[in-house]
Design a protein around this motif. Sequence first.
Motif, PDB file in Angstrom:
ATOM      1  N   TYR A 277      -4.742  -2.110  -9.834  1.00 53.27           N
ATOM      2  CA  TYR A 277      -3.349  -2.680 -10.522  1.00 53.27           C
ATOM      3  C   TYR A 277      -3.673  -3.937 -11.451  1.00 53.27           C
ATOM      4  O   TYR A 277      -4.789  -4.190 -11.726  1.00 53.27           O
ATOM      5  CB  TYR A 277      -2.551  -3.412  -9.247  1.00 53.27           C
ATOM      6  CG  TYR A 277      -3.533  -4.647  -8.700  1.00 53.27           C
ATOM      7  CD1 TYR A 277      -3.138  -5.901  -9.101  1.00 53.27           C
ATOM      8  CD2 TYR A 277      -4.218  -4.493  -7.609  1.00 53.27           C
ATOM      9  CE1 TYR A 277      -3.616  -6.940  -8.679  1.00 53.27           C
ATOM     10  CE2 TYR A 277      -4.995  -5.805  -7.314  1.00 53.27           C
ATOM     11  CZ  TYR A 277      -4.610  -7.078  -7.682  1.00 53.27           C
ATOM     12  OH  TYR A 277      -5.330  -8.160  -7.193  1.00 53.27           O
TER      13      TYR A 277
ATOM     14  N   TYR B 282       0.868  -0.578 -10.750  1.00 55.16           N
ATOM     15  CA  TYR B 282      -0.333  -0.193  -9.765  1.00 55.16           C
ATOM     16  C   TYR B 282      -0.081   1.492  -9.435  1.00 55.16           C
ATOM     17  O   TYR B 282       0.799   2.197  -9.643  1.00 55.16           O
ATOM     18  CB  TYR B 282      -0.038  -0.834  -8.401  1.00 55.16           C
ATOM     19  CG  TYR B 282       1.269  -0.589  -7.645  1.00 55.16           C
ATOM     20  CD1 TYR B 282       1.275   0.311  -6.607  1.00 55.16           C
ATOM     21  CD2 TYR B 282       2.237  -1.545  -7.829  1.00 55.16           C
ATOM     22  CE1 TYR B 282       2.358   0.382  -5.924  1.00 55.16           C
ATOM     23  CE2 TYR B 282       3.497  -1.487  -7.067  1.00 55.16           C
ATOM     24  CZ  TYR B 282       3.558  -0.477  -6.266  1.00 55.16           C
ATOM     25  OH  TYR B 282       4.663  -0.178  -5.289  1.00 55.16           O
TER      26      TYR B 282
ATOM     27  N   ASN C 225      -2.742   4.597  -7.230  1.00 48.56           N
ATOM     28  CA  ASN C 225      -4.063   4.893  -6.248  1.00 48.56           C
ATOM     29  C   ASN C 225      -4.737   5.866  -6.962  1.00 48.56           C
ATOM     30  O   ASN C 225      -4.243   7.255  -7.605  1.00 48.56           O
ATOM     31  CB  ASN C 225      -3.392   5.710  -5.095  1.00 48.56           C
ATOM     32  CG  ASN C 225      -4.341   5.871  -3.950  1.00 48.56           C
ATOM     33  OD1 ASN C 225      -5.679   6.550  -4.296  1.00 48.56           O
ATOM     34  ND2 ASN C 225      -4.423   5.034  -2.863  1.00 48.56           N
TER      35      ASN C 225
ATOM     36  N   ARG D  60       0.973  -1.273  -0.068  1.00 49.84           N
ATOM     37  CA  ARG D  60      -0.043  -0.038   0.159  1.00 49.84           C
ATOM     38  C   ARG D  60       0.618   1.222   0.037  1.00 49.84           C
ATOM     39  O   ARG D  60       2.047   1.147   0.325  1.00 49.84           O
ATOM     40  CB  ARG D  60      -0.900  -0.050   1.218  1.00 49.84           C
ATOM     41  CG  ARG D  60      -1.991  -1.035   1.269  1.00 49.84           C
ATOM     42  CD  ARG D  60      -3.001  -0.635   2.517  1.00 49.84           C
ATOM     43  NE  ARG D  60      -4.124  -1.613   2.376  1.00 49.84           N
ATOM     44  CZ  ARG D  60      -4.214  -2.597   3.313  1.00 49.84           C
ATOM     45  NH1 ARG D  60      -3.047  -3.081   4.286  1.00 49.84           N
ATOM     46  NH2 ARG D  60      -5.362  -3.350   3.237  1.00 49.84           N
TER      47      ARG D  60
ATOM     48  N   VAL E 244      -2.572  -3.796  -3.210  1.00 51.95           N
ATOM     49  CA  VAL E 244      -1.937  -4.190  -4.255  1.00 51.95           C
ATOM     50  C   VAL E 244      -1.355  -5.717  -4.347  1.00 51.95           C
ATOM     51  O   VAL E 244      -0.521  -5.774  -3.377  1.00 51.95           O
ATOM     52  CB  VAL E 244      -0.889  -3.125  -4.942  1.00 51.95           C
ATOM     53  CG1 VAL E 244      -0.259  -3.703  -6.177  1.00 51.95           C
ATOM     54  CG2 VAL E 244      -1.442  -1.942  -4.845  1.00 51.95           C
TER      55      VAL E 244
ATOM     56  N   TYR F 206      -7.158   1.397  -4.972  1.00 50.78           N
ATOM     57  CA  TYR F 206      -5.873   0.827  -5.705  1.00 50.78           C
ATOM     58  C   TYR F 206      -6.241   0.218  -6.998  1.00 50.78           C
ATOM     59  O   TYR F 206      -7.306  -0.538  -7.136  1.00 50.78           O
ATOM     60  CB  TYR F 206      -5.027  -0.029  -4.774  1.00 50.78           C
ATOM     61  CG  TYR F 206      -4.164   0.478  -3.771  1.00 50.78           C
ATOM     62  CD1 TYR F 206      -3.159   1.487  -3.915  1.00 50.78           C
ATOM     63  CD2 TYR F 206      -4.773   0.474  -2.356  1.00 50.78           C
ATOM     64  CE1 TYR F 206      -2.554   2.036  -2.816  1.00 50.78           C
ATOM     65  CE2 TYR F 206      -4.302   1.078  -1.547  1.00 50.78           C
ATOM     66  CZ  TYR F 206      -3.232   1.907  -1.409  1.00 50.78           C
ATOM     67  OH  TYR F 206      -2.516   2.575  -0.375  1.00 50.78           O
TER      68      TYR F 206
END
Length: 335
Positions: A230, A303, A305, A214, A251, A228
Amino acid sequence: MPYIGTSPSNGVRQTYDYTATAGQTSFSGSDNNSQTLTYTDSAYIDVYQNGILLVPSDYTATTGTTVVLDTGATVNDSVQMVVYDVFSVADTVSKADGGTFESNISVGGTLGVTGVPTFTGRSIHSGGITIANDGQIGSVGDADAMAISSTGVVTFSQPPVGAGGLVLLQTVTASSDSTVDVGSSSLFTSTYKVYQIHLINVHPSTNGAHFACRMGTGGSIIDTSQSYEYTRDQVLHGGNSIRGSATSSVVDLAESIGAEDNECMHQVHTLYDPAGTTFRKQVNFYGVSNDLTPNFAMNNGIYANETFNTAIDRIQFSFTAGTIQSGTFKLYGVK
């Protein structure tokens, strides 16, 4: 300072002793002490006969090697010439007081310096430079900017500037930790626009756990919301499969990691402008691991946010079950 001779210098005196024969007037060559008479200026010679100083008009001294008396000497008379000469002291620097060389110097042997040498110009070393074991090279403001150990290992007190490559900023060693945080607000700065995190020999305490991460911001906040996104491509010897989510609270970086003594995982994460506040934070990663089959797996992905553009100050890693029993996490700035 007073001096003897025709120019400021240091005076010397040489004495020549002769024993006269009957009626002898000319004196030259080897004296009683096997010294050969010589002089450079008749004005700087004193002639004595039986200890009495003769006036210049009593003799002739013009050749530089012979003195001729006007009146012949008596047998066994002592005739003595005192010759004065001059010499100049060499252009030297005092051993006791030191001084300045105003031109080039050459040293044929080893130059030993016990103090601190100061060079105002560039220094050229055609044969290389050898530093004493555990010696340092630095500046006036940072005397040990570069330290060289006896085994040749070079350590910099500050990150090198100007050259490309990776600059190590942080090392975190895991030991049965539930989470490992890499980075901080003082490490994620505008100094570097790209950072890398290298995960080496990461070993779980529990078989079959997923490895995840994270993002952190604000010093203590880890974002656990379902924000998130990914995508991960898992490649095994039998093929590949795509994992991913657009609304995840974590993730998922790798799955089914083996916890046997000889099993571990490695990954590299590349972060782009983590200290920026304009764009969402995006990371790509790749790595290898052992899973439970047992297979070797390769996981590559990205990934991000979705909810914040604020600067992040760390990435927090964990297993979904158990702890990170061991492993090394290194943070680098990319020049």
